[in-house]
Design a protein around this motif. Structure first.
Motif, PDB file in Angstrom:
ATOM      1  N   LYS A  84       0.779  -1.250   0.000  1.00  0.00           N
ATOM      2  CA  LYS A  84       0.000   0.000   0.000  1.00  0.00           C
ATOM      3  C   LYS A  84       0.807   1.295   0.000  1.00  0.00           C
ATOM      4  O   LYS A  84       0.229   2.373   0.186  1.00  0.00           O
ATOM      5  CB  LYS A  84      -0.939  -0.004   1.197  1.00  0.00           C
ATOM      6  N   VAL A  86       2.582   4.274  -1.713  1.00  0.00           N
ATOM      7  CA  VAL A  86       2.588   4.909  -3.031  1.00  0.00           C
ATOM      8  C   VAL A  86       4.020   5.025  -3.585  1.00  0.00           C
ATOM      9  O   VAL A  86       4.307   4.597  -4.708  1.00  0.00           O
ATOM     10  CB  VAL A  86       1.932   6.307  -2.944  1.00  0.00           C
ATOM     11  N   SER A 124      -9.589   2.719  -2.752  1.00  0.00           N
ATOM     12  CA  SER A 124      -9.015   3.953  -2.225  1.00  0.00           C
ATOM     13  C   SER A 124      -9.466   5.150  -3.053  1.00  0.00           C
ATOM     14  O   SER A 124      -9.697   5.026  -4.262  1.00  0.00           O
ATOM     15  CB  SER A 124      -7.492   3.834  -2.314  1.00  0.00           C
ATOM     16  N   ALA A 125      -9.526   6.291  -2.404  1.00  0.00           N
ATOM     17  CA  ALA A 125      -9.831   7.540  -3.120  1.00  0.00           C
ATOM     18  C   ALA A 125      -8.760   7.859  -4.156  1.00  0.00           C
ATOM     19  O   ALA A 125      -8.960   8.738  -4.994  1.00  0.00           O
ATOM     20  CB  ALA A 125      -9.949   8.678  -2.121  1.00  0.00           C
ATOM     21  N   ASN A 197       5.282   7.374   5.576  1.00  0.00           N
ATOM     22  CA  ASN A 197       5.000   8.233   4.427  1.00  0.00           C
ATOM     23  C   ASN A 197       3.791   9.116   4.700  1.00  0.00           C
ATOM     24  O   ASN A 197       3.681  10.209   4.168  1.00  0.00           O
ATOM     25  CB  ASN A 197       4.653   7.374   3.195  1.00  0.00           C
ATOM     26  N   ASN A 198       2.872   8.603   5.498  1.00  0.00           N
ATOM     27  CA  ASN A 198       1.604   9.307   5.694  1.00  0.00           C
ATOM     28  C   ASN A 198       1.688  10.304   6.846  1.00  0.00           C
ATOM     29  O   ASN A 198       2.489  10.154   7.767  1.00  0.00           O
ATOM     30  CB  ASN A 198       0.472   8.300   5.933  1.00  0.00           C
ATOM     31  N   LEU A 199       0.814  11.278   6.762  1.00  0.00           N
ATOM     32  CA  LEU A 199       0.925  12.418   7.671  1.00  0.00           C
ATOM     33  C   LEU A 199       0.723  12.047   9.146  1.00  0.00           C
ATOM     34  O   LEU A 199       1.569  12.385   9.982  1.00  0.00           O
ATOM     35  CB  LEU A 199      -0.093  13.488   7.239  1.00  0.00           C
ATOM     36  N   ASN A 215       8.050  17.545   8.014  1.00  0.00           N
ATOM     37  CA  ASN A 215       8.194  18.314   6.779  1.00  0.00           C
ATOM     38  C   ASN A 215       6.809  18.488   6.184  1.00  0.00           C
ATOM     39  O   ASN A 215       6.131  17.502   5.897  1.00  0.00           O
ATOM     40  CB  ASN A 215       9.076  17.568   5.771  1.00  0.00           C
ATOM     41  N   VAL A 216       6.400  19.726   6.015  1.00  0.00           N
ATOM     42  CA  VAL A 216       5.099  20.004   5.386  1.00  0.00           C
ATOM     43  C   VAL A 216       5.367  20.205   3.893  1.00  0.00           C
ATOM     44  O   VAL A 216       6.101  21.120   3.499  1.00  0.00           O
ATOM     45  CB  VAL A 216       4.443  21.256   6.008  1.00  0.00           C
ATOM     46  N   GLY A 228      -1.899  20.989   1.702  1.00  0.00           N
ATOM     47  CA  GLY A 228      -2.817  20.011   1.084  1.00  0.00           C
ATOM     48  C   GLY A 228      -4.016  19.688   1.974  1.00  0.00           C
ATOM     49  O   GLY A 228      -3.871  19.565   3.195  1.00  0.00           O
ATOM     50  N   ARG A 230      -7.146  17.095   2.929  1.00  0.00           N
ATOM     51  CA  ARG A 230      -7.596  15.703   2.817  1.00  0.00           C
ATOM     52  C   ARG A 230      -8.782  15.461   3.740  1.00  0.00           C
ATOM     53  O   ARG A 230      -9.031  16.217   4.670  1.00  0.00           O
ATOM     54  CB  ARG A 230      -6.465  14.727   3.230  1.00  0.00           C
ATOM     55  N   TYR A 232      -9.729  13.158   6.471  1.00  0.00           N
ATOM     56  CA  TYR A 232      -9.245  12.160   7.434  1.00  0.00           C
ATOM     57  C   TYR A 232     -10.448  11.483   8.080  1.00  0.00           C
ATOM     58  O   TYR A 232     -11.410  12.140   8.463  1.00  0.00           O
ATOM     59  CB  TYR A 232      -8.349  12.836   8.487  1.00  0.00           C
ATOM     60  N   ARG A 291       5.546  17.442  -2.545  1.00  0.00           N
ATOM     61  CA  ARG A 291       5.921  16.051  -2.823  1.00  0.00           C
ATOM     62  C   ARG A 291       5.369  15.677  -4.205  1.00  0.00           C
ATOM     63  O   ARG A 291       4.192  15.961  -4.486  1.00  0.00           O
ATOM     64  CB  ARG A 291       5.311  15.147  -1.735  1.00  0.00           C
ATOM     65  N   ASP A 294       1.532  14.643  -5.397  1.00  0.00           N
ATOM     66  CA  ASP A 294       0.464  15.053  -4.473  1.00  0.00           C
ATOM     67  C   ASP A 294      -0.548  15.966  -5.171  1.00  0.00           C
ATOM     68  O   ASP A 294      -0.189  16.723  -6.076  1.00  0.00           O
ATOM     69  CB  ASP A 294       1.051  15.809  -3.268  1.00  0.00           C
ATOM     70  N   CYS A 298      -8.686  16.786  -1.665  1.00  0.00           N
ATOM     71  CA  CYS A 298      -9.408  15.536  -1.888  1.00  0.00           C
ATOM     72  C   CYS A 298     -10.317  15.298  -0.686  1.00  0.00           C
ATOM     73  O   CYS A 298      -9.826  15.059   0.414  1.00  0.00           O
ATOM     74  CB  CYS A 298      -8.367  14.409  -2.008  1.00  0.00           C
TER      75      CYS A 298
END
Ligand code: UFG
Length: 337
Positions: A84, A86, A124-125, A197-199, A215-216, A228, A230, A232, A291, A294, A298
């Motif tokens: 999973k 990316v 997944s979206a 990898n995920n926030l 890191n944003v 960004g 999202r 959640y 990134r 991205d 969404c």
């Protein structure tokens, strides 16, 4: 009659297993433990009082899977088992296509051979690519930007073809937005391999002192604060969506597709702020370049799931952050004990 949960030891699979058990279902788990720990089984048992039957196997192993179907009375399957990440999928496309596509084909073949006709698929979206607007409804155009996303879209296409050809096949495709949070007990949660990898898992690792700062990725997106946006969604809400989807399949609806999100868009900085408030931990961050791959924004229109499944997300961002933090602070080394 049992529900087979592939990938049931993973993040979403383990939470769904608990919700299924709480709803009175018998659960059988298959998982190859490639991105999960056997300790999860003890935790599921401690929470529910039930220890699900567990088979350590890869779903691509057709003869081992056939044995599971022969030994048990399986009525339906929820299929989580997949790679999973990316970024990793861009590096290792062959592994991603092989694992995700071949395991699903194998599973569908074995299901057919055993007369099992109810299937819930973990999509997944990401299949909406870069959506032309938000909120996103299920009829939006589909496209992908990386091999991981392509495996999800290819499997969706396969399922649409199979459902078209076979009127006895009932399938719910669930498109998740961004799962976060953890079980209230603080004993199961998300534990990615290596640097997240995920926030949310990145934020919790900063909070627990394993990483120095967040890191944003970009503050120049066309969003309210430039970072960004999202949707959640609490993993326990997501788990409940699977229970409802399985109930829907009892109506023999053929193929149905639902977004599972809250309908609320939060920026990276909104989430950082909410997490700091919920946890009392300061999250140092710096703005860095965007990134690659991205998108700006969404978030879901989840009204179809509400209308047809009677499902709606119950938890807000405060609980998502509190529960993620409880899991991480109680288990700074994840399932390593
Ligand atoms: N972000 C950061 N810093 C980080 C990690 C993420 O600023 O260290 C930002 C991203 O730029 C993005 C937001 O936080 O704006 C969310 O990023 P995630 O990596 O947590 O999630 P994505 O939306 O990129 O991807 C997730 C899943 C995918 C899935 C996709 C579908 O990881 O598997 O949602 O919407 F395909």
């Amino acid at each position: 009659m049992a529900v087979l949960v592939t990938g049931g030891m993973g993040y979403i699979g383990s939470h769904t297993t608990i919700s299924l058990i709480e709803a009175g279902q018998e659960v059988i788990i298959v998982d190859d433990l490639s991105n999960s720990s056997v300790v999860v089984l003890n935790r599921i048992e401690a929470i529910t009082g039930v220890r699900p039957k567990f088979y350590e196997l890869n779903v691509m192993d057709e003869s081992a899977l056939t044995q599971v179907f022969s030994e048990n009375e399986i009525e339906s399957v929820i299929h989580f088992a997949a790679y999973k990440a990316v970024g990793e999928s861009v590096e290792k496309p062959l592994e991603y296509y092989t694992n995700n596509i071949v395991n699903t084909l194998t599973l569908l073949r074995v299901m057919k051979a055993h007369g099992v006709h109810k299937f819930v698929f973990s999509s997944s979206a990401t299949v909406y690519g870069d959506p032309h607007k938000c909120p996103i409804t299920e009829d939006f155009p589909l496209s992908t930007t990386n091999p991981y996303g392509s495996t999800k879209l290819m499997i969706e296409d396969m399922l649409r073809d199979i459902a078209k050809a076979d009127a006895t096949f009932n399938v719910a495709i669930l498109r998740y937005f961004n799962p976060v949070g953890a079980h209230k007990s603080g004993t199961i949660g998300e534990e990615p391999n290596g640097i997240p990898n995920n926030l949310m898992p990145y934020i919790t690792k900063v909070a627990v002192g394993k990483l120095s700062r967040l890191n944003v990725f970009g503050d120049d997106y066309p969003t309210h604060d430039g970072t960004g946006v999202r949707d959640y969604i609490h993993v326990v809400d997501l788990a409940d969506g699977h229970v409802k989807a399985l109930q829907k399949l009892d109506e023999l609806p053929g193929l149905v597709t639902y977004n599972l999100g809250t309908g609320n868009g939060l920026s990276v900085l909104d989430l950082v702020k909410a997490f700091s408030e919920a946890s009392g931990q300061e999250i140092p961050y710096q703005i860095v370049a965007r990134r690659a791959g991205d998108i700006a924004m969404c978030y879901a229109d989840a009204s179809l799931a509400n209308k047809e499944l009677g499902w709606t997300a119950k938890y807000g961002v405060k609980e998502m952050c509190e529960d993620s933090w409880r899991w991480q602070s109680n288990n700074p080394n994840g399932y390593e004990i």
